[in-house]
Design an enzyme around this catalytic site. Structure first.
Site, PDB file in Angstrom:
ATOM      1  N   ARG A 238     -35.705   1.429 -17.275  1.00 30.86           N
ATOM      2  CA  ARG A 238     -36.437   2.554 -16.781  1.00 30.86           C
ATOM      3  C   ARG A 238     -37.843   2.466 -17.198  1.00 30.86           C
ATOM      4  O   ARG A 238     -38.086   2.005 -18.277  1.00 30.86           O
ATOM      5  CB  ARG A 238     -35.970   3.835 -17.355  1.00 30.86           C
ATOM      6  CG  ARG A 238     -34.580   4.485 -16.583  1.00 30.86           C
ATOM      7  CD  ARG A 238     -34.985   4.757 -15.227  1.00 30.86           C
ATOM      8  NE  ARG A 238     -33.711   5.376 -14.598  1.00 30.86           N
ATOM      9  CZ  ARG A 238     -32.814   4.637 -13.998  1.00 30.86           C
ATOM     10  NH1 ARG A 238     -33.352   3.430 -13.764  1.00 30.86           N
ATOM     11  NH2 ARG A 238     -31.598   5.100 -13.337  1.00 30.86           N
ATOM     12  N   GLU A 267     -42.858   6.728 -10.224  1.00 27.44           N
ATOM     13  CA  GLU A 267     -42.390   5.850  -9.016  1.00 27.44           C
ATOM     14  C   GLU A 267     -42.719   6.716  -7.891  1.00 27.44           C
ATOM     15  O   GLU A 267     -42.180   8.024  -7.859  1.00 27.44           O
ATOM     16  CB  GLU A 267     -40.825   5.401  -9.378  1.00 27.44           C
ATOM     17  CG  GLU A 267     -40.506   4.550 -10.357  1.00 27.44           C
ATOM     18  CD  GLU A 267     -39.407   3.865 -10.428  1.00 27.44           C
ATOM     19  OE1 GLU A 267     -38.478   4.218  -9.842  1.00 27.44           O
ATOM     20  OE2 GLU A 267     -39.255   3.122 -11.701  1.00 27.44           O
ATOM     21  N   HIS A 286     -38.026  -1.064  -7.769  1.00 24.88           N
ATOM     22  CA  HIS A 286     -36.905  -0.382  -8.032  1.00 24.88           C
ATOM     23  C   HIS A 286     -35.645  -1.045  -7.189  1.00 24.88           C
ATOM     24  O   HIS A 286     -35.003   0.075  -6.415  1.00 24.88           O
ATOM     25  CB  HIS A 286     -36.832   1.135  -8.061  1.00 24.88           C
ATOM     26  CG  HIS A 286     -36.019   1.640  -9.173  1.00 24.88           C
ATOM     27  ND1 HIS A 286     -36.042   2.845  -9.951  1.00 24.88           N
ATOM     28  CD2 HIS A 286     -34.673   1.115  -9.528  1.00 24.88           C
ATOM     29  CE1 HIS A 286     -35.095   2.938 -10.630  1.00 24.88           C
ATOM     30  NE2 HIS A 286     -34.083   2.048 -10.321  1.00 24.88           N
TER      31      HIS A 286
HETATM   32  P1  NAP Z   1     -24.915   1.116 -20.789  1.00 26.57           P
HETATM   33  O1  NAP Z   1     -23.491   0.456 -20.373  1.00 26.57           O
HETATM   34  O2  NAP Z   1     -24.633   2.471 -20.945  1.00 26.57           O
HETATM   35  O3  NAP Z   1     -25.627   0.374 -21.721  1.00 26.57           O
HETATM   36  C1  NAP Z   1     -26.826   0.715 -22.295  1.00 26.57           C
HETATM   37  C2  NAP Z   1     -26.846   0.063 -23.545  1.00 26.57           C
HETATM   38  O4  NAP Z   1     -28.088   0.494 -24.340  1.00 26.57           O
HETATM   39  C3  NAP Z   1     -25.882   0.840 -24.571  1.00 26.57           C
HETATM   40  O5  NAP Z   1     -25.091  -0.682 -25.215  1.00 26.57           O
HETATM   41  C4  NAP Z   1     -26.325   1.274 -25.697  1.00 26.57           C
HETATM   42  O6  NAP Z   1     -25.586   1.346 -26.913  1.00 26.57           O
HETATM   43  C5  NAP Z   1     -27.758   0.848 -25.725  1.00 26.57           C
HETATM   44  N1  NAP Z   1     -28.605   1.890 -26.110  1.00 26.57           N
HETATM   45  C6  NAP Z   1     -28.841   2.922 -26.138  1.00 26.57           C
HETATM   46  N2  NAP Z   1     -29.965   3.595 -26.538  1.00 26.57           N
HETATM   47  C7  NAP Z   1     -30.401   2.611 -27.429  1.00 26.57           C
HETATM   48  C8  NAP Z   1     -31.164   2.564 -28.297  1.00 26.57           C
HETATM   49  N3  NAP Z   1     -32.079   3.631 -28.583  1.00 26.57           N
HETATM   50  N4  NAP Z   1     -31.500   1.206 -29.128  1.00 26.57           N
HETATM   51  C9  NAP Z   1     -30.721   0.132 -28.549  1.00 26.57           C
HETATM   52  N5  NAP Z   1     -29.856   0.468 -27.637  1.00 26.57           N
HETATM   53  C10 NAP Z   1     -29.405   1.422 -27.190  1.00 26.57           C
HETATM   54  O7  NAP Z   1     -25.565   1.174 -19.190  1.00 26.57           O
HETATM   55  P2  NAP Z   1     -25.838   0.063 -18.047  1.00 26.57           P
HETATM   56  O8  NAP Z   1     -24.715   0.496 -17.023  1.00 26.57           O
HETATM   57  O9  NAP Z   1     -25.708  -1.234 -18.791  1.00 26.57           O
HETATM   58  O10 NAP Z   1     -27.050   0.429 -17.494  1.00 26.57           O
HETATM   59  C11 NAP Z   1     -28.333   0.447 -18.377  1.00 26.57           C
HETATM   60  C12 NAP Z   1     -29.496   1.100 -17.947  1.00 26.57           C
HETATM   61  O11 NAP Z   1     -30.130   0.439 -16.761  1.00 26.57           O
HETATM   62  C13 NAP Z   1     -29.305   2.261 -17.068  1.00 26.57           C
HETATM   63  O12 NAP Z   1     -29.388   3.364 -17.888  1.00 26.57           O
HETATM   64  C14 NAP Z   1     -30.300   2.694 -16.115  1.00 26.57           C
HETATM   65  O13 NAP Z   1     -31.352   3.017 -16.606  1.00 26.57           O
HETATM   66  C15 NAP Z   1     -30.794   1.097 -15.823  1.00 26.57           C
HETATM   67  N6  NAP Z   1     -30.610   0.655 -14.691  1.00 26.57           N
HETATM   68  C16 NAP Z   1     -31.680   0.095 -13.732  1.00 26.57           C
HETATM   69  C17 NAP Z   1     -31.034  -0.211 -12.278  1.00 26.57           C
HETATM   70  C18 NAP Z   1     -32.204  -0.706 -11.329  1.00 26.57           C
HETATM   71  O14 NAP Z   1     -32.253  -0.459 -10.076  1.00 26.57           O
HETATM   72  N7  NAP Z   1     -33.195  -1.254 -11.968  1.00 26.57           N
HETATM   73  C19 NAP Z   1     -29.736  -0.280 -11.946  1.00 26.57           C
HETATM   74  C20 NAP Z   1     -28.745   0.206 -12.593  1.00 26.57           C
HETATM   75  C21 NAP Z   1     -29.084   0.446 -13.985  1.00 26.57           C
HETATM   76  P3  NAP Z   1     -24.242   2.099 -27.308  1.00 26.57           P
HETATM   77  O15 NAP Z   1     -23.142   1.052 -26.884  1.00 26.57           O
HETATM   78  O16 NAP Z   1     -24.253   2.079 -28.873  1.00 26.57           O
HETATM   79  O17 NAP Z   1     -24.285   3.216 -26.672  1.00 26.57           O
END
Ligand code: NAP
Length: 320
Positions: A238, A267, A286
């Protein structure tokens, strides 16, 4: 009587048909223009279900207007566009679409990493402008991906899928996460590092955390100054996680070598944004999850989650 739902953008017909079997639908029928706020305010007043995208800001003020809303189904894994606390207070369930977009987003993240490292966009522009006069030893030289050190901030679903890809390129992988992921460390040969160490040692830094109060501005001047001057920053998580003014200066001054960005503080990013003037930035709009199959799966899952709540059943993915 079928429950009333509002869909904030034109979604594929096959998904509309599925929802129509169980719900009375109203939909903003434009594929490329977000629903105006005043329309959303009016539509949300008597809707029981809301199917929305990250382009809609679902804040407290809007939710005050919702008299019957039971569910907000976001067609995305990130849900920073929704005031979760306000929804909870109103006993509105919020759902998202994790998992189905993991591999597609990891593919795009790796593609962006490679495109930035090997200057693909710049090289293509160079050729099309007619600047390609000869082959020369140091012309359009980039950074190696194979064997380099990759730092992943946020080792969740997408971070892990990215690490799997990086293993194929024989990369050394460091990760930083708020909790340790011992199983992933063993399975994928990744090493936990404090944020400072990761920034100092990585050739590529990929951000894969959600946007939250904790991650807002996580990468600013101080963090950028810790990175190698040959390093590349990739952000497909993000926009607000990286301070764009600080990033611009770091790229302009050569504090870091390049950046690949899929997401922005605002965005769409404004056409006169300074980042768009830099040759060492690869910018895409995006499109992390934008494959035909994945977008269909996301729409399907968002529809399913919404309908499950409306039938008083447990949705597959609840947030908050
Ligand atoms: P996820 O499985 O929830 O993974 C997020 C990871 O970030 C988790 O391991 C979490 O740790 C960690 N985290 C959260 N806060 C943190 C912090 N302050 N410091 C260090 N680590 C932290 O989510 P995901 O499915 O991988 O997706 C991740 C993000 O990608 C989404 O939230 C979204 O914003 C973005 N995204 C973007 C697109 C795009 O089109 N560009 C598409 C999909 C997703 P814990 O395990 O301890 O909770």
């Amino acid at each position: 009587m079928k429950p009333k739902v509002y869909i904030t953008r034109k979604i594929p017909d096959e998904i509309v048909t599925k929802i129509e079997m169980e719900c009375e639908i109203r939909m903003w029928n434009e594929p490329e223009i977000p629903v105006p706020r005043e329309v959303l305010e009016k539509e949300i007043a008597d809707a029981e279900g809301l199917f929305c995208l990250i382009t809609e800001t679902i804040d407290r003020e809007l939710l005050e207007k919702a008299r019957r809303l039971k569910v907000i189904s976001n067609m995305a894994v990130g849900y920073n566009n929704i005031d979760i606390k306000a929804a909870k207070e109103k006993k509105i369930i919020v759902t998202n679409t994790p998992g189905v977009l993991t591999e597609t987003t990891a593919d795009l993240t790796f593609a962006l990493l490679m495109a930035t490292a090997r200057r693909l966009v710049e090289s293509s522009d160079y050729l099309r402008r007619g600047d390609w006069k000869t082959w020369s030893p140091m012309q359009l030289t980039g950074q190696d991906v194979y064997g380099a050190t990759l730092g992943i901030i946020g080792m969740g679903r997408i971070g892990t899928a990215l690490a799997r890809r990086a293993n194929g390129f024989d990369m050394k992988i460091l990760y930083h996460n708020r909790s340790r992921k011992y199983q992933i460390e063993n399975e994928l040969n990744v090493k936990f590092a404090e944020l400072e160490t990761l920034l100092k040692e990585s050739d590529f830094v990929c951000i894969m955390t959600p946007y939250s109060n904790e991650t807002k501005g996580l990468i600013s001047t101080r963090e950028l100054s810790l990175m190698k001057n040959t390093a590349i920053l990739i952000n497909t998580a993000r926009g607000g996680i990286v301070n764009e003014d600080d990033l611009y200066l770091a790229l302009k001054k050569g504090t870091i070598w390049a950046a690949g960005l899929d997401v922005y503080e605002e965005e769409p990013i404004s056409q006169d944004h300074p980042l768009l003037t830099l040759p060492n930035v690869v910018t895409i709009p995006h499109i992390g999850s934008a494959s035909v199959k994945t977008r269909l799966k996301m729409a399907e899952l968002a529809a399913e989650n919404m309908m499950l709540v409306l039938k008083n059943e447990q949705p597959k993915n609840v947030v908050g």
